[in-house]
Enzyme design. Structure first.
Site, short mmCIF file in Angstrom:
data_model
loop_
_atom_site.label_atom_id
_atom_site.label_comp_id
_atom_site.label_asym_id
_atom_site.label_seq_id
_atom_site.Cartn_x
_atom_site.Cartn_y
_atom_site.Cartn_z
N ASN A 18 9.75 -8.76 -9.36
CA ASN A 18 9.34 -8.42 -7.99
C ASN A 18 8.58 -7.10 -7.90
O ASN A 18 7.70 -6.94 -7.06
CB ASN A 18 10.60 -8.37 -7.12
CG ASN A 18 10.32 -7.96 -5.70
OD1 ASN A 18 9.69 -8.70 -4.95
ND2 ASN A 18 10.78 -6.77 -5.31
N TYR A 87 -5.16 -4.94 -7.84
CA TYR A 87 -4.03 -5.75 -7.35
C TYR A 87 -4.34 -7.24 -7.53
O TYR A 87 -3.51 -8.01 -8.02
CB TYR A 87 -3.79 -5.42 -5.87
CG TYR A 87 -2.57 -6.09 -5.26
CD1 TYR A 87 -1.28 -5.73 -5.65
CD2 TYR A 87 -2.71 -7.08 -4.29
CE1 TYR A 87 -0.16 -6.34 -5.08
CE2 TYR A 87 -1.60 -7.69 -3.72
CZ TYR A 87 -0.34 -7.32 -4.11
OH TYR A 87 0.77 -7.93 -3.56
N LYS A 91 -2.33 -9.88 -10.04
CA LYS A 91 -1.65 -11.08 -9.53
C LYS A 91 -2.27 -12.35 -10.12
O LYS A 91 -1.56 -13.32 -10.42
CB LYS A 91 -1.68 -11.12 -8.00
CG LYS A 91 -0.84 -10.03 -7.32
CD LYS A 91 0.64 -10.12 -7.70
CE LYS A 91 1.50 -9.16 -6.89
NZ LYS A 91 2.88 -9.10 -7.36
N VAL A 122 5.15 -9.54 4.33
CA VAL A 122 6.51 -9.02 4.49
C VAL A 122 6.47 -7.57 4.97
O VAL A 122 5.65 -6.76 4.52
CB VAL A 122 7.28 -9.11 3.15
CG1 VAL A 122 8.76 -8.83 3.36
CG2 VAL A 122 7.10 -10.49 2.51
N THR A 124 7.33 -4.49 4.56
CA THR A 124 7.82 -3.51 3.58
C THR A 124 6.88 -2.31 3.55
O THR A 124 5.87 -2.28 4.25
CB THR A 124 7.85 -4.13 2.18
OG1 THR A 124 6.50 -4.46 1.83
CG2 THR A 124 8.72 -5.37 2.11
N1 NAP Z 1 4.72 -6.99 1.45
C1 NAP Z 1 3.89 -8.03 1.45
O1 NAP Z 1 3.31 -8.38 2.49
C2 NAP Z 1 3.66 -8.81 0.18
C3 NAP Z 1 2.79 -9.90 0.24
C4 NAP Z 1 2.58 -10.66 -0.90
C5 NAP Z 1 3.24 -10.33 -2.06
N2 NAP Z 1 4.06 -9.24 -2.11
C6 NAP Z 1 4.72 -8.95 -3.37
O2 NAP Z 1 6.11 -8.82 -3.12
C7 NAP Z 1 6.69 -7.95 -4.11
C8 NAP Z 1 7.49 -6.87 -3.42
O3 NAP Z 1 6.56 -6.06 -2.71
P1 NAP Z 1 7.00 -5.15 -1.48
O4 NAP Z 1 6.21 -5.58 -0.32
O5 NAP Z 1 8.50 -5.07 -1.39
O6 NAP Z 1 6.39 -3.77 -1.98
P2 NAP Z 1 6.98 -2.30 -1.85
O7 NAP Z 1 7.62 -2.15 -0.53
O8 NAP Z 1 5.85 -1.39 -2.19
O9 NAP Z 1 8.09 -2.26 -2.97
C9 NAP Z 1 7.72 -2.32 -4.32
C10 NAP Z 1 8.96 -2.26 -5.17
O10 NAP Z 1 8.54 -2.20 -6.54
C11 NAP Z 1 9.28 -1.18 -7.18
N3 NAP Z 1 8.50 -0.60 -8.27
C12 NAP Z 1 7.23 -0.16 -8.27
N4 NAP Z 1 6.89 0.33 -9.48
C13 NAP Z 1 7.97 0.17 -10.28
C14 NAP Z 1 8.25 0.45 -11.64
N5 NAP Z 1 7.31 0.99 -12.45
N6 NAP Z 1 9.47 0.16 -12.12
C15 NAP Z 1 10.41 -0.39 -11.32
N7 NAP Z 1 10.22 -0.69 -10.03
C16 NAP Z 1 9.01 -0.41 -9.51
C17 NAP Z 1 9.53 -0.15 -6.10
O11 NAP Z 1 10.63 0.63 -6.47
P3 NAP Z 1 10.80 2.13 -5.89
O12 NAP Z 1 10.99 1.97 -4.44
O13 NAP Z 1 11.98 2.63 -6.62
O14 NAP Z 1 9.53 2.83 -6.23
C18 NAP Z 1 9.81 -1.03 -4.89
O15 NAP Z 1 11.17 -1.42 -4.87
C19 NAP Z 1 5.52 -7.42 -4.92
O16 NAP Z 1 5.39 -8.16 -6.11
C20 NAP Z 1 4.32 -7.64 -4.01
O17 NAP Z 1 3.11 -7.75 -4.73
C21 NAP Z 1 4.29 -8.48 -1.01
#
Ligand code: NAP
Length: 190
Positions: A18, A87, A91, A122, A124
């Protein structure tokens, strides 16, 4: 995550990749190369490393465990997102890694499962970052501002629940790239 079947059956092991970064964002010629490298290490090399290590450990052990790998992906793996080339590349690479490993597993006796899930839009910190990009940074910032304003972003706990639901969803096959908005339209308004 490890789940034990009833009785003494071998455990099922689940790996959900994730973690991801959005930055660097901007035209390719302006990208910070160190940031781009770190991005690819996190978004693509990390899942490859974890998947390969887990499959290697299981195949080298006497445990007859069954592995499911879920790679969290995005529509960015399919369509160009303006000024988010790294990005998108990460992906798209993750999607092809998913499909290729599933393809090679398909010929095995007891194939492990690998598929990818698009979690929708999402609410986030990645979305906060997208909304706070400079005006000229993306073509779709207005869309994300509107989704937030209209309460259309998926709460993270629902996104997590729907992602977990894919683990036992018989419609999801190894090698698939699935979108929770298409699988569970009643739960996702987008
Ligand atoms: N949000 C959306 O709308 C959306 C849409 C499509 C896909 N996604 C995908 O969903 C997934 C979760 O994204 P999100 O929206 O939750 O993003 P986010 O809020 O930016 O969270 C990213 C997470 O990745 C962790 N992370 C980043 N670099 C890391 C590393 N080197 N080692 C370990 N952990 C690391 C972060 O941990 P820390 O907090 O400790 O830094 C955080 O928990 C991702 O794969 C993203 O591409 C998200």
């Amino acid at each position: 995550m490890v789940r034990h079947a009833r009785g003494d059956g071998p455990p099922s092991i689940y790996l959900i990749n994730n973690a991801a970064l959005l930055s660097p964002v901007g035209p390719a010629e302006t990208l910070d190369l160190e940031e781009a490298q770190n991005h690819i290490l996190t978004n693509l090399a990390g899942p490859i490393y974890l998947t390969a290590s887990l499959l290697g450990a299981v195949s080298g052990s006497r445990l007859d465990s069954h592995v499911t790998v879920v790679n969290i992906t995005s529509g960015a793996g399919k369509s160009p997102y303006f000024r988010r080339s790294v990005y998108c590349a990460g992906k798209a690479g993750l999607d092809m890694f998913t499909r290729t490993v599933a393809h090679e597993q398909a010929g095995r006796n007891l194939p492990h499962r690998v598929f990818a899930v698009r979690p929708g839009v999402v609410d986030t910190s990645m979305q906060t970052l997208t909304r706070n990009l400079p005006d000229e940074a993306t073509h779709d910032r207005e869309l994300f501002l509107r989704l937030k304003r209209d309460g259309k972003l998926l709460p993270p706990d629902i996104a997590a629940e729907l992602t977990l639901r894919t683990l036992d969803d018989p419609r999801v096959q190894s090698g698939d790239i699935v979108d929770v908005r298409e699988l569970y339209p009643d739960h996702v308004a987008l």
